[in-house]
Scaffold this motif. Structure first.
Motif, PDB file in Angstrom:
ATOM      1  N   UNK A   2       0.815  -1.200   0.000  1.00 17.19           N
ATOM      2  CA  UNK A   2       0.000   0.000   0.000  1.00 17.19           C
ATOM      3  C   UNK A   2       0.853   1.257   0.000  1.00 17.19           C
ATOM      4  N   UNK A   3       1.954   1.226   0.701  1.00 17.55           N
ATOM      5  CA  UNK A   3       2.823   2.401   0.762  1.00 17.55           C
ATOM      6  C   UNK A   3       3.499   2.663  -0.586  1.00 17.55           C
ATOM      7  N   UNK A   4       3.811   1.621  -1.327  1.00 18.35           N
ATOM      8  CA  UNK A   4       4.408   1.793  -2.657  1.00 18.35           C
ATOM      9  C   UNK A   4       3.388   2.405  -3.606  1.00 18.35           C
ATOM     10  N   UNK A   5       2.162   1.946  -3.536  1.00 18.62           N
ATOM     11  CA  UNK A   5       1.093   2.470  -4.376  1.00 18.62           C
ATOM     12  C   UNK A   5       0.832   3.949  -4.036  1.00 18.62           C
ATOM     13  N   UNK A   8       3.709   6.006  -5.432  1.00 22.09           N
ATOM     14  CA  UNK A   8       3.590   6.164  -6.878  1.00 22.09           C
ATOM     15  C   UNK A   8       2.515   7.194  -7.238  1.00 22.09           C
ATOM     16  N   UNK A   9       1.371   7.136  -6.564  1.00 20.18           N
ATOM     17  CA  UNK A   9       0.302   8.097  -6.823  1.00 20.18           C
ATOM     18  C   UNK A   9       0.745   9.516  -6.460  1.00 20.18           C
ATOM     19  N   UNK A  10       1.490   9.645  -5.372  1.00 21.17           N
ATOM     20  CA  UNK A  10       2.002  10.945  -4.951  1.00 21.17           C
ATOM     21  C   UNK A  10       2.982  11.494  -5.984  1.00 21.17           C
ATOM     22  N   UNK A  11       3.861  10.645  -6.483  1.00 21.32           N
ATOM     23  CA  UNK A  11       4.822  11.075  -7.510  1.00 21.32           C
ATOM     24  C   UNK A  11       4.111  11.487  -8.807  1.00 21.32           C
ATOM     25  N   UNK A  15       4.253  15.262 -10.329  1.00 22.54           N
ATOM     26  CA  UNK A  15       4.729  15.510 -11.683  1.00 22.54           C
ATOM     27  C   UNK A  15       3.649  16.188 -12.530  1.00 22.54           C
ATOM     28  N   UNK A  16       2.386  15.840 -12.289  1.00 22.14           N
ATOM     29  CA  UNK A  16       1.291  16.483 -12.987  1.00 22.14           C
ATOM     30  C   UNK A  16       1.204  17.956 -12.599  1.00 22.14           C
ATOM     31  N   UNK A  17       1.302  18.250 -11.316  1.00 22.40           N
ATOM     32  CA  UNK A  17       1.268  19.631 -10.850  1.00 22.40           C
ATOM     33  C   UNK A  17       2.463  20.428 -11.384  1.00 22.40           C
ATOM     34  N   UNK A  18       3.616  19.805 -11.394  1.00 26.66           N
ATOM     35  CA  UNK A  18       4.807  20.447 -11.924  1.00 26.66           C
ATOM     36  C   UNK A  18       4.647  20.740 -13.422  1.00 26.66           C
ATOM     37  N   UNK A  19       4.100  19.807 -14.164  1.00 33.59           N
ATOM     38  CA  UNK A  19       3.871  19.985 -15.600  1.00 33.59           C
ATOM     39  C   UNK A  19       2.889  21.130 -15.844  1.00 33.59           C
ATOM     40  N   UNK A  20       1.803  21.178 -15.088  1.00 29.31           N
ATOM     41  CA  UNK A  20       0.829  22.262 -15.233  1.00 29.31           C
ATOM     42  C   UNK A  20       1.481  23.597 -14.897  1.00 29.31           C
TER      43      UNK A  20
END
Length: 169
Positions: A2-5, A8-11, A15-20
């Protein structure tokens, strides 16, 4: 697992926020690059273009020529003399008829004899900072054409666009 998932979702979210953020920043920068309408050929057009001259030509030049080209130069300008020499050569080669005067910032009385000859009816007039500011000159040399109705029809740091407007002798 669960922590890996979650990681990954946090990353992905970061990255989406950084791209925007990057896209928004680049859109803003592109708006700054696109030139507004008042720009002509990547240079801001002169504010007095198509406006009345701030000084009466008879008061300034004591001449009765109708159309007058004012060439603003500065004694400290390294480009002014070569530009003036090229201008003189071009009007001679093309046999153009133009009445012009050199308005010399920081000029002295002795400078009035500079470039004086019998072939050109050119005046060299020492001017002060007040006159330079009246014509809103920011760089040297600067060419300003004042028509017979004392409207400024041409204003640029180079005379290239002026040659086609001048009549032949």
């Amino acid at each position: 697992m669960n922590s890996i998932l979650t990681l990954q979702l946090t990353l992905i979210l970061c990255s989406l926020l950084l791209t925007v953020g990057i896209i928004t920043y680049l859109k803003h920068q592109m708006k700054l690059i696109i030139l507004p309408i008042q720009h002509v050929g990547q240079k801001l057009s002169h504010p007095l273009l198509e406006q009345p001259s701030p000084i009466h030509m008879n008061d300034l030049l004591q001449t009765n020529h109708k159309q007058q080209l004012l060439i603003f130069t500065d004694t400290a300008c390294p480009h002014c003399i070569p530009s003036l020499e090229q201008f003189l050569e071009t009007i001679e080669q093309r046999k153009l008829n133009v009445s012009f005067s050199i308005l010399l910032k920081n000029g002295q009385k002795k400078d009035q004899e500079l470039y004086r000859d019998n072939q050109t009816n050119m005046q060299i007039i020492p001017v002060d900072e007040q006159l330079i500011e009246a014509f809103q000159i920011q760089e040297f040399p600067y060419y300003i054409m004042v028509e017979d109705d004392e409207t400024i029809s041409y204003a640029a740091p180079f005379p290239d666009g002026l040659y086609s407007r001048l009549p032949a002798k």
